[in-house]
Each structure stands twice: as C-alpha cells, then as structure tokens.
Design a protein around this motif. Structure first.
Motif, PDB file in Angstrom:
ATOM      1  N   THR A 109      33.338  69.029  34.483  1.00 62.52           N
ATOM      2  CA  THR A 109      33.110  68.386  33.332  1.00 62.52           C
ATOM      3  C   THR A 109      31.477  67.872  33.316  1.00 62.52           C
ATOM      4  O   THR A 109      31.046  67.509  34.398  1.00 62.52           O
ATOM      5  CB  THR A 109      33.844  67.212  32.821  1.00 62.52           C
ATOM      6  OG1 THR A 109      33.867  66.251  34.056  1.00 62.52           O
ATOM      7  CG2 THR A 109      35.469  67.840  33.007  1.00 62.52           C
ATOM      8  N   ARG A 110      31.095  67.440  32.152  1.00 67.52           N
ATOM      9  CA  ARG A 110      29.761  66.900  31.811  1.00 67.52           C
ATOM     10  C   ARG A 110      30.075  65.803  30.735  1.00 67.52           C
ATOM     11  O   ARG A 110      30.160  66.030  29.835  1.00 67.52           O
ATOM     12  CB  ARG A 110      28.874  67.988  31.679  1.00 67.52           C
ATOM     13  CG  ARG A 110      27.507  67.454  31.623  1.00 67.52           C
ATOM     14  CD  ARG A 110      26.431  68.622  31.525  1.00 67.52           C
ATOM     15  NE  ARG A 110      24.962  68.180  31.871  1.00 67.52           N
ATOM     16  CZ  ARG A 110      24.333  68.007  30.649  1.00 67.52           C
ATOM     17  NH1 ARG A 110      24.602  68.101  29.439  1.00 67.52           N
ATOM     18  NH2 ARG A 110      22.829  67.704  30.750  1.00 67.52           N
ATOM     19  N   GLU A 112      36.104  72.837  25.720  1.00 69.28           N
ATOM     20  CA  GLU A 112      35.536  72.058  24.319  1.00 69.28           C
ATOM     21  C   GLU A 112      34.338  71.292  24.663  1.00 69.28           C
ATOM     22  O   GLU A 112      34.042  70.907  25.642  1.00 69.28           O
ATOM     23  CB  GLU A 112      36.636  70.993  23.987  1.00 69.28           C
ATOM     24  CG  GLU A 112      36.919  69.912  24.806  1.00 69.28           C
ATOM     25  CD  GLU A 112      37.823  68.677  24.220  1.00 69.28           C
ATOM     26  OE1 GLU A 112      38.275  68.872  22.958  1.00 69.28           O
ATOM     27  OE2 GLU A 112      38.231  67.951  25.001  1.00 69.28           O
ATOM     28  N   THR A 113      33.430  71.042  23.407  1.00 75.59           N
ATOM     29  CA  THR A 113      32.356  70.036  23.586  1.00 75.59           C
ATOM     30  C   THR A 113      32.576  69.036  22.322  1.00 75.59           C
ATOM     31  O   THR A 113      32.783  69.623  21.234  1.00 75.59           O
ATOM     32  CB  THR A 113      30.924  70.998  23.151  1.00 75.59           C
ATOM     33  OG1 THR A 113      31.062  72.009  24.258  1.00 75.59           O
ATOM     34  CG2 THR A 113      29.764  70.269  23.122  1.00 75.59           C
ATOM     35  N   HIS A 160      28.273  62.711  24.492  1.00 73.89           N
ATOM     36  CA  HIS A 160      28.197  63.867  24.487  1.00 73.89           C
ATOM     37  C   HIS A 160      29.215  64.517  25.573  1.00 73.89           C
ATOM     38  O   HIS A 160      29.016  64.271  26.898  1.00 73.89           O
ATOM     39  CB  HIS A 160      27.096  64.813  24.735  1.00 73.89           C
ATOM     40  CG  HIS A 160      27.068  66.324  24.244  1.00 73.89           C
ATOM     41  ND1 HIS A 160      27.270  67.237  25.366  1.00 73.89           N
ATOM     42  CD2 HIS A 160      26.811  66.841  23.366  1.00 73.89           C
ATOM     43  CE1 HIS A 160      27.231  68.442  24.754  1.00 73.89           C
ATOM     44  NE2 HIS A 160      27.193  68.103  23.276  1.00 73.89           N
ATOM     45  N   TRP A 161      30.404  65.286  25.289  1.00 73.24           N
ATOM     46  CA  TRP A 161      31.338  65.324  26.309  1.00 73.24           C
ATOM     47  C   TRP A 161      31.793  66.838  26.271  1.00 73.24           C
ATOM     48  O   TRP A 161      31.855  67.343  25.416  1.00 73.24           O
ATOM     49  CB  TRP A 161      32.634  64.550  26.013  1.00 73.24           C
ATOM     50  CG  TRP A 161      33.991  64.976  26.611  1.00 73.24           C
ATOM     51  CD1 TRP A 161      35.111  65.392  26.063  1.00 73.24           C
ATOM     52  CD2 TRP A 161      34.169  65.011  28.150  1.00 73.24           C
ATOM     53  NE1 TRP A 161      36.258  65.740  26.982  1.00 73.24           N
ATOM     54  CE2 TRP A 161      35.783  65.575  28.107  1.00 73.24           C
ATOM     55  CE3 TRP A 161      33.629  64.690  29.109  1.00 73.24           C
ATOM     56  CZ2 TRP A 161      36.237  65.793  29.318  1.00 73.24           C
ATOM     57  CZ3 TRP A 161      34.445  65.025  30.523  1.00 73.24           C
ATOM     58  CH2 TRP A 161      35.540  65.515  30.442  1.00 73.24           C
ATOM     59  N   GLN A 162      31.739  67.313  27.622  1.00 77.60           N
ATOM     60  CA  GLN A 162      31.691  68.912  27.802  1.00 77.60           C
ATOM     61  C   GLN A 162      32.652  69.298  28.711  1.00 77.60           C
ATOM     62  O   GLN A 162      32.580  68.901  29.711  1.00 77.60           O
ATOM     63  CB  GLN A 162      30.403  69.448  27.899  1.00 77.60           C
ATOM     64  CG  GLN A 162      30.162  71.072  27.794  1.00 77.60           C
ATOM     65  CD  GLN A 162      28.535  71.393  27.932  1.00 77.60           C
ATOM     66  OE1 GLN A 162      27.925  70.847  28.101  1.00 77.60           O
ATOM     67  NE2 GLN A 162      28.617  72.882  27.667  1.00 77.60           N
ATOM     68  N   THR A 163      33.601  70.021  28.542  1.00 78.64           N
ATOM     69  CA  THR A 163      34.353  70.834  29.484  1.00 78.64           C
ATOM     70  C   THR A 163      34.533  72.412  29.248  1.00 78.64           C
ATOM     71  O   THR A 163      33.806  72.899  28.144  1.00 78.64           O
ATOM     72  CB  THR A 163      35.844  70.339  29.512  1.00 78.64           C
ATOM     73  OG1 THR A 163      36.440  70.919  28.177  1.00 78.64           O
ATOM     74  CG2 THR A 163      35.995  68.919  29.335  1.00 78.64           C
TER      75      THR A 163
END
Length: 290
Positions: A188-189, A208-209, A202-205
């Motif tokens: 993840t980020r 999903e973003t 800002h959440w990213q997997t």
C-alpha cells in the motif's frame, strides 16, 4: 460485537471454530490494566474509567475466560463487571497473526444503532477503540481503551498530532475476509500533505485509489471534499479513529483505527462494508514513512 454498556466492548457469541483464528486470539491472553475513555463524536472526553481485563485459558486449553472490571475513577470501587467464556471465534470478528483484531456488526444500515471494535498490539501494550453509530447514521460515541500487561512498565505514547502523519507511507497489508478462509497480502501507499489550510490524503492499493481533501480543526480532521467524506479524530496514546461522516446508503464504506508506534512506524486496521452495508473484510496494515 459488543456489550450494550457505553464503556465496554460487546461480547462475541462463540460460534464456528477456526483453529488458526483461535491461535491468533490466544495472543491476547494475560492480564491487561488500563482505562476506558468515553468520548463524544468530536473526541471530547466524557468519562475515564480505570480497567482490568483478564483473559485466562482453561487447564485443558478448550476455552478462555474473560473477566473485565471497570472502576469508579473517584472511589476505586468496581463500577461494572463482565465474565464471559469462549470456546471458539465468532463469525463477526477476525484476528490477525499478532493478536490484533476487528469485531463488529455483520450488517450496518443507515437506521441501525451499531458499532465496531478494533484492537492493535505492540509488545506489552494494546490499543482498542470502539466506534458507535446512532440511528441517524452518524457517529455517536467513541471509547478509547489503552492497556498494558500487568507487571510491565510499557509507557503510553504522546497524543497524536497532524505533523505525526505528514509524509509518504509505504505499507504491507493483510486482508482477511468474512468467510474466515480467504487471505490476501499486498503493498500500500499513503500520502498525507498539508498545503496552507488544506490537508490532502491519497490512499493507494492494487484495488483502489482514494483521494480526499479536508481541513484541520483542533484534534479533528474533516474530509468533506471527498468521494467518501470522513472524519479523523487525533487521540491520546498516538491513536486515531477514522469514520464516515455518515453511514452511506447504497455505497461501500469503511472505518479504521490507527496507532503511531514509532515516529516512522504506523499501524492501522480497516473494517470494510459493501454497498448493502454487509461486512466483507478487515485489513491490517503496517506502514513506514519513507
């Protein structure tokens, strides 16, 4: 789920044993001393009760007894007590390998009074959080539970502030699904930025973003300019509580707990619901600031 007392978790109903889940549950054995801090939906402390919780396995190892006591903060006398016996793990709860867990309603609707409990573990300390929603679909109450193992001197962490979150966080996630068999692992980020009066998240997997824009008001972060409007409460013991501003109808949603273990080490648990309000999974994340 949780007991109806506003100060204590709902008990789970023993059902559907899962050996690996039971082993994860056993990571919580022992005596835990701490406090139950009941707060308003804005994080204002309403009551703080010293607590003692004992999880003790039977000599045969077939069951675990939970004894929870809350004490009057002024007299020190027992104010509330609950004793429960467990022989298996309830279908509404999922445990992770280190003993952390997420427990809550199997279904949440905009007109139901329900809640969720989260627990993160680190050494001789546990951090638990109970989020309760009212019939108006808004968060009505939060109970922060800070515990340490009896006999340890593990210190409590400082209250969380926005500056603790800013930056880029690279994470390792484990998602366990409600069927209690499916497990998924991925990276993840998460990026937190402050630009003047605005905060961006800002959440990213791989799945999903999600971007959110909000503002900072005391110990509350409000993200009302987002696809999924949410509120983040910055709490004592380096904790945070993230909930939707309102439980949506016909849209997926999630709630979470966060815990800053070290300046650049953070853990979270996210509890996910689908478009019908059904609980589908819980995700445990350990992330590091790069």
């Amino acid at each position: 789920m949780m007991q109806s007392s506003p100060n204590a978790p709902f008990p789970a109903n023993p059902a559907h044993p899962t050996p690996s889940q039971w082993d994860n549950f056993l990571q919580n054995l022992g005596e835990w001393q701490g406090s139950f801090t009941r707060m308003s939906s804005q994080g204002v402390i309403q009551k703080d009760s010293p607590s003692n919780l004992v999880l003790e396995e039977s000599p045969q190892g077939a069951s675990v007894r939970l004894t929870l006591r809350l004490f009057d903060p002024e007299t020190g006398e027992v104010d509330w007590e609950r004793v429960l016996d467990f022989t298996s793990v309830s279908p509404n709860i999922v445990y992770f390998e280190d003993g952390a867990f997420s427990r809550g309603a199997l279904h949440i609707s905009p007109f139901s009074q329900v809640g969720a409990e989260f627990c993160l573990m680190a050494g001789d300390r546990r951090l638990r959080l109970v989020q309760l929603y009212g019939t108006d679909a808004h968060l009505s109450q939060v109970t922060l539970i800070r515990e340490k193992r009896a006999g340890s001197d593990a210190p409590e962490r400082s209250p969380l502030v926005l500056e603790n979150l800013l930056g880029t966080w690279q994470g390792k996630a484990v998602t366990r699904y409600a069927d209690h068999t499916t497990v998924e692992r991925y990276e993840t980020r998460l990026v937190w930025k402050r630009e003047g009066d605005r905060i961006t998240r800002h959440w990213q997997t791989p799945h999903e973003t999600v971007a959110a824009i909000g503002h900072h008001a005391g110990s509350t972060l409000l993200f009302n300019e987002a696809e999924r409007p949410m509120q983040v409460l910055l709490l004592p013991d380096a904790a945070s509580s993230t909930t939707p501003l309102q439980v949506p109808s016909g849209q997926p949603f999630c709630s979470e707990i966060g815990w800053l273990l070290e300046p650049d080490t953070h853990q979270r648990i996210i509890r996910n619901h689908d478009t019908n309000g059904n609980w589908i999974s819980a995700t445990h994340i350990t992330e590091y600031r790069s």
